[in-house]
Design an enzyme around this catalytic site. Sequence first.
Site, mmCIF file in Angstrom:
data_model
loop_
_atom_site.group_PDB
_atom_site.id
_atom_site.type_symbol
_atom_site.label_atom_id
_atom_site.label_comp_id
_atom_site.label_asym_id
_atom_site.label_seq_id
_atom_site.Cartn_x
_atom_site.Cartn_y
_atom_site.Cartn_z
ATOM 1 N N ARG A 116 10.433 -38.558 40.760
ATOM 2 C CA ARG A 116 10.174 -37.355 39.959
ATOM 3 C C ARG A 116 10.489 -36.117 40.798
ATOM 4 O O ARG A 116 9.619 -35.317 41.107
ATOM 5 C CB ARG A 116 8.720 -37.320 39.497
ATOM 6 C CG ARG A 116 8.172 -38.505 38.693
ATOM 7 C CD ARG A 116 8.932 -38.993 37.554
ATOM 8 N NE ARG A 116 8.629 -38.553 36.210
ATOM 9 C CZ ARG A 116 7.583 -38.841 35.469
ATOM 10 N NH1 ARG A 116 6.581 -39.510 35.969
ATOM 11 N NH2 ARG A 116 7.482 -38.442 34.225
ATOM 12 N N GLN A 121 15.797 -34.809 37.540
ATOM 13 C CA GLN A 121 15.238 -34.530 36.208
ATOM 14 C C GLN A 121 16.126 -34.983 35.041
ATOM 15 O O GLN A 121 15.621 -35.510 34.063
ATOM 16 C CB GLN A 121 14.870 -33.053 36.083
ATOM 17 C CG GLN A 121 13.477 -32.803 36.652
ATOM 18 C CD GLN A 121 13.021 -31.364 36.531
ATOM 19 O OE1 GLN A 121 13.668 -30.551 35.890
ATOM 20 N NE2 GLN A 121 11.912 -31.055 37.154
ATOM 21 N N ASP A 124 15.380 -38.528 34.135
ATOM 22 C CA ASP A 124 13.967 -38.898 34.020
ATOM 23 C C ASP A 124 13.607 -39.476 32.646
ATOM 24 O O ASP A 124 13.160 -38.775 31.735
ATOM 25 C CB ASP A 124 13.111 -37.660 34.333
ATOM 26 C CG ASP A 124 11.644 -38.006 34.518
ATOM 27 O OD1 ASP A 124 11.237 -39.114 34.118
ATOM 28 O OD2 ASP A 124 10.914 -37.173 35.056
ATOM 29 N N SER A 127 9.945 -39.263 31.383
ATOM 30 C CA SER A 127 9.606 -37.975 30.772
ATOM 31 C C SER A 127 10.190 -37.853 29.369
ATOM 32 O O SER A 127 9.512 -37.389 28.448
ATOM 33 C CB SER A 127 10.121 -36.811 31.628
ATOM 34 O OG SER A 127 9.322 -36.673 32.772
ATOM 35 N N TYR A 221 1.760 -37.625 40.817
ATOM 36 C CA TYR A 221 0.885 -38.421 39.958
ATOM 37 C C TYR A 221 -0.576 -38.255 40.380
ATOM 38 O O TYR A 221 -0.859 -37.853 41.509
ATOM 39 C CB TYR A 221 1.242 -39.907 40.056
ATOM 40 C CG TYR A 221 2.563 -40.255 39.415
ATOM 41 C CD1 TYR A 221 2.712 -40.238 38.038
ATOM 42 C CD2 TYR A 221 3.662 -40.603 40.183
ATOM 43 C CE1 TYR A 221 3.918 -40.569 37.443
ATOM 44 C CE2 TYR A 221 4.877 -40.934 39.601
ATOM 45 C CZ TYR A 221 4.994 -40.910 38.224
ATOM 46 O OH TYR A 221 6.184 -41.231 37.645
HETATM 47 P P1 NAD Z 1 1.308 -40.369 33.764
HETATM 48 O O1 NAD Z 1 1.855 -40.852 32.458
HETATM 49 O O2 NAD Z 1 1.283 -41.292 34.911
HETATM 50 O O3 NAD Z 1 -0.190 -39.834 33.529
HETATM 51 C C1 NAD Z 1 -0.506 -38.970 32.466
HETATM 52 C C2 NAD Z 1 -1.565 -37.994 32.908
HETATM 53 O O4 NAD Z 1 -2.829 -38.639 33.057
HETATM 54 C C3 NAD Z 1 -1.272 -37.319 34.251
HETATM 55 O O5 NAD Z 1 -1.160 -35.928 34.037
HETATM 56 C C4 NAD Z 1 -2.490 -37.680 35.101
HETATM 57 O O6 NAD Z 1 -2.869 -36.629 35.972
HETATM 58 C C5 NAD Z 1 -3.539 -37.916 34.044
HETATM 59 N N1 NAD Z 1 -4.729 -38.674 34.446
HETATM 60 C C6 NAD Z 1 -4.835 -39.751 35.261
HETATM 61 N N2 NAD Z 1 -6.133 -40.150 35.364
HETATM 62 C C7 NAD Z 1 -6.856 -39.322 34.585
HETATM 63 C C8 NAD Z 1 -8.235 -39.214 34.263
HETATM 64 N N3 NAD Z 1 -9.144 -40.050 34.781
HETATM 65 N N4 NAD Z 1 -8.632 -38.211 33.430
HETATM 66 C C9 NAD Z 1 -7.727 -37.360 32.904
HETATM 67 N N5 NAD Z 1 -6.409 -37.410 33.167
HETATM 68 C C10 NAD Z 1 -5.982 -38.361 33.999
HETATM 69 O O7 NAD Z 1 2.048 -39.066 34.239
HETATM 70 P P2 NAD Z 1 3.374 -38.354 33.718
HETATM 71 O O8 NAD Z 1 3.080 -37.591 32.511
HETATM 72 O O9 NAD Z 1 4.492 -39.348 33.666
HETATM 73 O O10 NAD Z 1 3.697 -37.363 34.910
HETATM 74 C C11 NAD Z 1 2.690 -36.836 35.727
HETATM 75 C C12 NAD Z 1 3.231 -35.676 36.504
HETATM 76 O O11 NAD Z 1 4.406 -36.015 37.260
HETATM 77 C C13 NAD Z 1 3.730 -34.530 35.693
HETATM 78 O O12 NAD Z 1 2.822 -33.799 35.024
HETATM 79 C C14 NAD Z 1 4.433 -33.752 36.792
HETATM 80 O O13 NAD Z 1 3.554 -33.108 37.642
HETATM 81 C C15 NAD Z 1 5.131 -34.840 37.497
HETATM 82 N N6 NAD Z 1 6.497 -34.890 36.995
HETATM 83 C C16 NAD Z 1 7.470 -34.328 37.763
HETATM 84 C C17 NAD Z 1 8.783 -34.345 37.295
HETATM 85 C C18 NAD Z 1 9.882 -33.773 38.119
HETATM 86 O O14 NAD Z 1 9.685 -32.922 38.937
HETATM 87 N N7 NAD Z 1 11.080 -34.283 37.924
HETATM 88 C C19 NAD Z 1 9.086 -34.897 36.070
HETATM 89 C C20 NAD Z 1 8.073 -35.437 35.316
HETATM 90 C C21 NAD Z 1 6.777 -35.440 35.810
#
Ligand code: NAD
Length: 359
Positions: A116, A121, A124, A127, A221
Amino acid sequence: MLVGVTKETAPDEARVALVPETVGRLGEGIEVVVEPGAGAAAGFSDEQYTAAGATVGDPWAADAVLKVVAPTAAEVDRLHAGQVLIAFLQPLTDVEGVERLRAKGVHGFALESIPRISRAQPLDALSSQATVAGYKAALIAADRLPRFFPMLMTAAGTIPPAKVLVIGAGVAGLQAIATARRLGAVVSAFDVRPAVKEQVESLGATFLDLGVTGTETEGGYAQELTPEQQDAQRAELQARIHDFDAVITTAAIPGRRAPLLVTAAAVHGMRAGSVVVDLAAESGGNCELTVAGEEIVSGGVTIVGETNLPATMPTHASQLLSRNIAALLGLIVKDGSLSLDWDDEVVAKTCVTRTEEQT
Ligand code: NAD
């Protein structure tokens, strides 16, 4: 270089790994063979593929095979050493499936393993598919709720807006927030990653403080909460949940069971007619009552446990996925032949079946 696009065989999988739009954009020296009917369930006919320059035939002998869902054992039998396979290979949970590919000598590229980082991106796929899931989750909540989402001022009086809570504000959660807001609901959201508060507020939602703050891994994450933190989060949520008409849960920790956040007692504290849409259903569910793949009613509350929402919107889900996969192919194919640069972090981390001989 020949790229093969397979027809998905998993039940209810309507997506396709490459859509006609992308066929012509793969660049010089790449030819595409599409399995008959591969795009049909997503709305793309064989004729559209051939018009875009592909041929229709057997994709399994191609130099690179593109799939959505990891191949079955029988499908792996159709592959041979040296081929590239790109799909959601579930590297953290399907150890046996990955091992089968490694034993076969296939270069397995797992879409889940794309780092990530900013440069990656466009690749991804997690996403792009989470965006679809979050959007659809909000629509399902609005559809199942026996109330309006928006505030309405009518001749018959005023209807207050629905209150929606989104738990987990990653990619899917943020899209669910945005969609519920567009439909006029009043939205609150919670995530354990502190950085998320600003993103939630920028979408016009309120950040709900449940008194629990977690930490982030290097990859962005969430780290799993301690058992004490999890208990505190569940208790706080149980005390607050009756304020909401719909709860959309998206909390996940990669490779682990989804955190259990909404207990049966919390669900039964909600008003009859309320809705829980659990996007974590496939990895065990954020709600104690979720049944993966099913929609149930308990104590008057509807709990939706659909496990593959992107497949319910296959045209755009496939279009986005197709662009992600094309971008990945762009990294591993140079001048019409396979060129695996193991010094490239994206290539090295995404290939989950690399062996000593392949280095
Ligand atoms: P994910 O599907 O693994 O998790 C979904 C959400 O659940 C996350 O925001 C996590 O913080 C939250 N979570 C975990 N345990 C929890 C709890 N007990 N209570 C409440 N929330 C909880 O994550 P995702 O959506 O695939 O991506 C997470 C993060 O990765 C993004 O928000 C971002 O910061 C990062 N990301 C970066 C890029 C990039 O730079 N290319 C792209 C996508 C995502």
